[in-house]
Design a protein around this motif. Sequence first.
Motif, PDB file in Angstrom:
ATOM      1  N   ASP A  76       0.821  -1.215   0.000  1.00 28.68           N
ATOM      2  CA  ASP A  76       0.000   0.000   0.000  1.00 28.68           C
ATOM      3  C   ASP A  76       0.860   1.273   0.000  1.00 28.68           C
ATOM      4  O   ASP A  76       0.794   2.103   0.909  1.00 28.68           O
ATOM      5  N   LEU A  77       1.674   1.395  -1.032  1.00 31.71           N
ATOM      6  CA  LEU A  77       2.601   2.521  -1.147  1.00 31.71           C
ATOM      7  C   LEU A  77       2.082   3.628  -2.070  1.00 31.71           C
ATOM      8  O   LEU A  77       2.866   4.446  -2.555  1.00 31.71           O
ATOM      9  N   TRP A  78       0.782   3.668  -2.326  1.00 35.70           N
ATOM     10  CA  TRP A  78       0.244   4.673  -3.251  1.00 35.70           C
ATOM     11  C   TRP A  78       0.435   6.092  -2.727  1.00 35.70           C
ATOM     12  O   TRP A  78       0.548   7.028  -3.514  1.00 35.70           O
ATOM     13  N   SER A  79       0.512   6.249  -1.426  1.00 31.76           N
ATOM     14  CA  SER A  79       0.770   7.578  -0.862  1.00 31.76           C
ATOM     15  C   SER A  79       2.162   8.066  -1.263  1.00 31.76           C
ATOM     16  O   SER A  79       2.345   9.229  -1.614  1.00 31.76           O
ATOM     17  N   ASP A  80       3.144   7.161  -1.221  1.00 28.83           N
ATOM     18  CA  ASP A  80       4.505   7.515  -1.641  1.00 28.83           C
ATOM     19  C   ASP A  80       4.552   7.833  -3.136  1.00 28.83           C
ATOM     20  O   ASP A  80       5.248   8.753  -3.562  1.00 28.83           O
ATOM     21  N   ILE A  81       3.813   7.073  -3.926  1.00 28.73           N
ATOM     22  CA  ILE A  81       3.767   7.310  -5.369  1.00 28.73           C
ATOM     23  C   ILE A  81       3.103   8.657  -5.641  1.00 28.73           C
ATOM     24  O   ILE A  81       3.560   9.425  -6.495  1.00 28.73           O
ATOM     25  N   ALA A  82       2.042   8.966  -4.914  1.00 33.72           N
ATOM     26  CA  ALA A  82       1.361  10.259  -5.074  1.00 33.72           C
ATOM     27  C   ALA A  82       2.298  11.409  -4.720  1.00 33.72           C
ATOM     28  O   ALA A  82       2.306  12.447  -5.396  1.00 33.72           O
ATOM     29  N   ASP A  83       3.099  11.223  -3.690  1.00 33.10           N
ATOM     30  CA  ASP A  83       4.087  12.250  -3.328  1.00 33.10           C
ATOM     31  C   ASP A  83       5.107  12.430  -4.451  1.00 33.10           C
ATOM     32  O   ASP A  83       5.460  13.552  -4.809  1.00 33.10           O
ATOM     33  N   ALA A  84       5.573  11.318  -5.007  1.00 35.74           N
ATOM     34  CA  ALA A  84       6.562  11.389  -6.091  1.00 35.74           C
ATOM     35  C   ALA A  84       5.971  12.048  -7.337  1.00 35.74           C
ATOM     36  O   ALA A  84       6.679  12.732  -8.073  1.00 35.74           O
ATOM     37  N   ALA A  85       4.674  11.860  -7.554  1.00 32.34           N
ATOM     38  CA  ALA A  85       4.005  12.458  -8.713  1.00 32.34           C
ATOM     39  C   ALA A  85       3.535  13.881  -8.422  1.00 32.34           C
ATOM     40  O   ALA A  85       2.880  14.509  -9.252  1.00 32.34           O
ATOM     41  N   LYS A  86       3.839  14.374  -7.234  1.00 32.96           N
ATOM     42  CA  LYS A  86       3.508  15.739  -6.823  1.00 32.96           C
ATOM     43  C   LYS A  86       2.006  16.004  -6.808  1.00 32.96           C
ATOM     44  O   LYS A  86       1.542  17.063  -7.213  1.00 32.96           O
ATOM     45  N   ILE A  87       1.270  15.019  -6.320  1.00 32.58           N
ATOM     46  CA  ILE A  87      -0.166  15.194  -6.122  1.00 32.58           C
ATOM     47  C   ILE A  87      -0.344  15.633  -4.675  1.00 32.58           C
ATOM     48  O   ILE A  87       0.097  14.940  -3.757  1.00 32.58           O
ATOM     49  N   PRO A  88      -0.958  16.786  -4.441  1.00 30.66           N
ATOM     50  CA  PRO A  88      -1.015  17.327  -3.082  1.00 30.66           C
ATOM     51  C   PRO A  88      -1.766  16.429  -2.101  1.00 30.66           C
ATOM     52  O   PRO A  88      -2.702  15.718  -2.471  1.00 30.66           O
ATOM     53  N   ILE A  89      -1.346  16.485  -0.861  1.00 24.84           N
ATOM     54  CA  ILE A  89      -1.965  15.690   0.201  1.00 24.84           C
ATOM     55  C   ILE A  89      -3.431  16.074   0.361  1.00 24.84           C
ATOM     56  O   ILE A  89      -4.257  15.246   0.747  1.00 24.84           O
ATOM     57  N   THR A  90      -3.760  17.305   0.049  1.00 28.36           N
ATOM     58  CA  THR A  90      -5.129  17.786   0.221  1.00 28.36           C
ATOM     59  C   THR A  90      -6.092  17.233  -0.820  1.00 28.36           C
ATOM     60  O   THR A  90      -7.300  17.387  -0.668  1.00 28.36           O
ATOM     61  N   ALA A  91      -5.584  16.585  -1.856  1.00 29.57           N
ATOM     62  CA  ALA A  91      -6.458  16.002  -2.878  1.00 29.57           C
ATOM     63  C   ALA A  91      -7.247  14.855  -2.260  1.00 29.57           C
ATOM     64  O   ALA A  91      -6.684  13.973  -1.620  1.00 29.57           O
ATOM     65  N   GLU A  92      -8.552  14.890  -2.456  1.00 31.19           N
ATOM     66  CA  GLU A  92      -9.431  13.891  -1.856  1.00 31.19           C
ATOM     67  C   GLU A  92      -9.162  12.497  -2.430  1.00 31.19           C
ATOM     68  O   GLU A  92      -9.163  12.316  -3.645  1.00 31.19           O
ATOM     69  N   ASN A  93      -8.913  11.527  -1.560  1.00 27.45           N
ATOM     70  CA  ASN A  93      -8.681  10.123  -1.932  1.00 27.45           C
ATOM     71  C   ASN A  93      -7.631   9.995  -3.036  1.00 27.45           C
ATOM     72  O   ASN A  93      -7.810   9.263  -4.008  1.00 27.45           O
ATOM     73  N   ARG A  94      -6.524  10.696  -2.889  1.00 24.09           N
ATOM     74  CA  ARG A  94      -5.510  10.717  -3.949  1.00 24.09           C
ATOM     75  C   ARG A  94      -4.912   9.349  -4.215  1.00 24.09           C
ATOM     76  O   ARG A  94      -4.602   9.016  -5.348  1.00 24.09           O
ATOM     77  N   GLU A  95      -4.761   8.524  -3.185  1.00 23.37           N
ATOM     78  CA  GLU A  95      -4.162   7.204  -3.367  1.00 23.37           C
ATOM     79  C   GLU A  95      -5.061   6.308  -4.214  1.00 23.37           C
ATOM     80  O   GLU A  95      -4.606   5.669  -5.163  1.00 23.37           O
ATOM     81  N   GLY A  96      -6.344   6.260  -3.875  1.00 20.37           N
ATOM     82  CA  GLY A  96      -7.284   5.429  -4.616  1.00 20.37           C
ATOM     83  C   GLY A  96      -7.445   5.892  -6.052  1.00 20.37           C
ATOM     84  O   GLY A  96      -7.480   5.084  -6.988  1.00 20.37           O
ATOM     85  N   LYS A  97      -7.522   7.196  -6.237  1.00 23.14           N
ATOM     86  CA  LYS A  97      -7.670   7.744  -7.590  1.00 23.14           C
ATOM     87  C   LYS A  97      -6.415   7.506  -8.415  1.00 23.14           C
ATOM     88  O   LYS A  97      -6.492   7.210  -9.607  1.00 23.14           O
ATOM     89  N   LEU A  98      -5.255   7.621  -7.774  1.00 24.95           N
ATOM     90  CA  LEU A  98      -4.004   7.403  -8.493  1.00 24.95           C
ATOM     91  C   LEU A  98      -3.867   5.937  -8.911  1.00 24.95           C
ATOM     92  O   LEU A  98      -3.439   5.647 -10.028  1.00 24.95           O
ATOM     93  N   GLU A  99      -4.270   5.035  -8.041  1.00 30.92           N
ATOM     94  CA  GLU A  99      -4.234   3.620  -8.405  1.00 30.92           C
ATOM     95  C   GLU A  99      -5.161   3.354  -9.593  1.00 30.92           C
ATOM     96  O   GLU A  99      -4.823   2.613 -10.520  1.00 30.92           O
ATOM     97  N   LYS A 100      -6.328   3.978  -9.569  1.00 29.46           N
ATOM     98  CA  LYS A 100      -7.285   3.815 -10.666  1.00 29.46           C
ATOM     99  C   LYS A 100      -6.714   4.358 -11.974  1.00 29.46           C
ATOM    100  O   LYS A 100      -6.827   3.730 -13.027  1.00 29.46           O
TER     101      LYS A 100
END
Length: 109
Positions: free
Chosen positions: A77-101
């Motif tokens: 469950d490293l999607w949070s780290d991937i979102a950080d690397a892709a520069k998707i802000p923490i404030t984005a709603e459900n960024r991990e789930g959306k990024l996986e999708k």
Amino acid sequence: IIDSSNVELKSHWQFVNRLFHRWLQNSRRAEALKRFLAEKGISLNPGPVISGLSVDLIAVSQAVAKVGGYEYVNTFDLWSDIADAAKIPITAENREGKLEKVYRHYLLA
């Protein structure tokens, strides 16, 4: 008001060949991604968006590969780290789930 007599501009070496090499690599990756998506019948118009921000598919792909691949990212469950690397802000709603999708839709064969 800036007094131009006191302004000192320092020049630095610019390695244009290195800049070109970097641009060339990114250009090749982008073209490969476009061909891959065309083979799958997926258009990049409009491209993937999370919370109003476009997703850099190349950065996401490289981050997932660097960590160990899709299965590894999912298992731990490293999607949070991937979102950080892709520069998707923490404030984005459900960024991990959306990024996986987004990853599954655009980048997973």
